[in-house]
Write a protein that holds these residues in place. Sequence first.
Motif, PDB file in Angstrom:
ATOM      1  N   LYS A 121       0.893  -1.156   0.000  1.00 53.03           N
ATOM      2  CA  LYS A 121       0.000   0.000   0.000  1.00 53.03           C
ATOM      3  C   LYS A 121       0.930   1.204   0.000  1.00 53.03           C
ATOM      4  O   LYS A 121       1.498   1.572   1.032  1.00 53.03           O
ATOM      5  CB  LYS A 121      -0.888   0.012   1.269  1.00 53.03           C
ATOM      6  CG  LYS A 121      -1.640  -1.320   1.522  1.00 53.03           C
ATOM      7  CD  LYS A 121      -2.730  -1.570   0.520  1.00 53.03           C
ATOM      8  CE  LYS A 121      -3.523  -2.858   0.806  1.00 53.03           C
ATOM      9  NZ  LYS A 121      -2.895  -4.093   0.340  1.00 53.03           N
ATOM     10  N   LEU A 122       1.107   1.784  -1.172  1.00 52.66           N
ATOM     11  CA  LEU A 122       2.143   2.794  -1.398  1.00 52.66           C
ATOM     12  C   LEU A 122       1.520   4.164  -1.659  1.00 52.66           C
ATOM     13  O   LEU A 122       0.727   4.322  -2.592  1.00 52.66           O
ATOM     14  CB  LEU A 122       2.983   2.361  -2.611  1.00 52.66           C
ATOM     15  CG  LEU A 122       3.977   3.367  -3.181  1.00 52.66           C
ATOM     16  CD1 LEU A 122       5.114   3.603  -2.198  1.00 52.66           C
ATOM     17  CD2 LEU A 122       4.534   2.878  -4.510  1.00 52.66           C
ATOM     18  N   ALA A 123       1.876   5.140  -0.812  1.00 55.62           N
ATOM     19  CA  ALA A 123       1.403   6.518  -1.035  1.00 55.62           C
ATOM     20  C   ALA A 123       2.538   7.334  -1.658  1.00 55.62           C
ATOM     21  O   ALA A 123       3.705   7.171  -1.291  1.00 55.62           O
ATOM     22  CB  ALA A 123       0.989   7.139   0.294  1.00 55.62           C
ATOM     23  N   ILE A 124       2.174   8.195  -2.597  1.00 53.11           N
ATOM     24  CA  ILE A 124       3.152   9.076  -3.238  1.00 53.11           C
ATOM     25  C   ILE A 124       2.813  10.509  -2.844  1.00 53.11           C
ATOM     26  O   ILE A 124       1.682  10.960  -3.038  1.00 53.11           O
ATOM     27  CB  ILE A 124       3.118   8.931  -4.777  1.00 53.11           C
ATOM     28  CG1 ILE A 124       3.345   7.466  -5.182  1.00 53.11           C
ATOM     29  CG2 ILE A 124       4.159   9.844  -5.435  1.00 53.11           C
ATOM     30  CD1 ILE A 124       3.236   7.207  -6.681  1.00 53.11           C
ATOM     31  N   ILE A 125       3.793  11.210  -2.255  1.00 60.27           N
ATOM     32  CA  ILE A 125       3.569  12.596  -1.837  1.00 60.27           C
ATOM     33  C   ILE A 125       4.572  13.506  -2.535  1.00 60.27           C
ATOM     34  O   ILE A 125       5.558  13.042  -3.120  1.00 60.27           O
ATOM     35  CB  ILE A 125       3.651  12.769  -0.297  1.00 60.27           C
ATOM     36  CG1 ILE A 125       5.052  12.394   0.220  1.00 60.27           C
ATOM     37  CG2 ILE A 125       2.597  11.944   0.397  1.00 60.27           C
ATOM     38  CD1 ILE A 125       5.276  12.762   1.701  1.00 60.27           C
ATOM     39  N   GLY A 126       4.336  14.810  -2.427  1.00 58.68           N
ATOM     40  CA  GLY A 126       5.234  15.792  -3.048  1.00 58.68           C
ATOM     41  C   GLY A 126       4.467  17.054  -3.364  1.00 58.68           C
ATOM     42  O   GLY A 126       3.239  17.034  -3.485  1.00 58.68           O
ATOM     43  N   THR A 127       5.210  18.149  -3.519  1.00 59.38           N
ATOM     44  CA  THR A 127       4.547  19.413  -3.806  1.00 59.38           C
ATOM     45  C   THR A 127       4.045  19.438  -5.249  1.00 59.38           C
ATOM     46  O   THR A 127       4.387  18.565  -6.053  1.00 59.38           O
ATOM     47  CB  THR A 127       5.532  20.584  -3.595  1.00 59.38           C
ATOM     48  OG1 THR A 127       6.721  20.269  -4.308  1.00 59.38           O
ATOM     49  CG2 THR A 127       5.856  20.800  -2.129  1.00 59.38           C
ATOM     50  N   SER A 128       3.261  20.451  -5.563  1.00 59.53           N
ATOM     51  CA  SER A 128       2.696  20.570  -6.905  1.00 59.53           C
ATOM     52  C   SER A 128       3.814  20.670  -7.948  1.00 59.53           C
ATOM     53  O   SER A 128       4.772  21.423  -7.768  1.00 59.53           O
ATOM     54  CB  SER A 128       1.807  21.812  -6.947  1.00 59.53           C
ATOM     55  OG  SER A 128       1.214  21.911  -8.200  1.00 59.53           O
ATOM     56  N   GLY A 129       3.681  19.885  -9.003  1.00 56.27           N
ATOM     57  CA  GLY A 129       4.674  19.912 -10.082  1.00 56.27           C
ATOM     58  C   GLY A 129       5.869  19.008  -9.860  1.00 56.27           C
ATOM     59  O   GLY A 129       6.792  18.963 -10.673  1.00 56.27           O
ATOM     60  N   ALA A 130       5.852  18.240  -8.759  1.00 59.97           N
ATOM     61  CA  ALA A 130       7.002  17.377  -8.432  1.00 59.97           C
ATOM     62  C   ALA A 130       7.125  16.173  -9.365  1.00 59.97           C
ATOM     63  O   ALA A 130       8.166  15.519  -9.394  1.00 59.97           O
ATOM     64  CB  ALA A 130       6.900  16.902  -6.986  1.00 59.97           C
TER      65      ALA A 130
END
Length: 231
Positions: A29-38
């Motif tokens: 169960k993998l979540a991907i995060i990061g700021t806009s445009g990453a």
Amino acid sequence: MLRIENLTLKYEEKLAIRQLSLSIKAGEKLAIIGTSGAGKSTLLAHLYQCLKNDAAYSSQKQGLVEGLSTYHNVFMGSLSRHHWSYNLFNLVSPFKLPLSEVTLLCQELELDFPVSKRLSELSGGQRQRVALARALYQQKDIFIGDEPFSALDPLMSRRLLDMVFERHNTVIMVLHDKSLALEHFDRIIGLKQGQLHLDARQDELNSQLVDDFYSDVPPPAVSPILTGSDV
Ligand SMILES: Nc1ncnc2c1ncn2[C@@H]1O[C@H](COP(=O)(O)OP(=O)(O)OP(=O)(O)O)[C@@H](O)[C@H]1O
């Protein structure tokens, strides 16, 4: 299940993903995060291309058909499971079984209006749940979602995430909601400018790690944080 090595993706001259390496195991169960445009959506679309025979994809663009009913939009998730003639007849006059299945699914997603209602009459949050219903109705092993709950309140997001988990072995999801990622996912990866700057599993995960990722704090000498060149 999937291993990508030194992946670079561009839009014409614009680099969106830079030399990214990543392994994903079945059942994660993998979540991907990061700021806009990453580069999150770009990476997710690529993962879907690699896994599409076994994966349902709920993208930010949704791809719903305005002129069709809620029922027909959800039923589209199952097109590949049926013969074209079945799909055609069902389009003209819905069969009982898919109609009851879609109605039940919509009720579970708290879409409390007749499934004959046209998409053009729905709110943003309702559309998002119709897109989610269509992805769930694909009945695949893997769920790939690009912020599928962004228009929903936290309580409903949690309930629908449980539904996604119950129905899929592997889940890969872009999320902006930090607590949703921390509480429910067993691995979080973080992207910055197209590179992997965070890759932490459940026993390493905590709120500070995610806050540091967002606030550009450099990783400690020994830490689960990996840079793109380390992996
Ligand atoms: N169709 C496109 N043409 C040109 N550049 C694009 C296109 N789509 C995305 N990009 C650029 O590629 C980079 C990565 O975009 P992407 O949509 O993957 O980011 P993201 O992390 O998903 O952002 P967001 O959280 O805002 O959805 C950004 O700099 C964006 O401007």
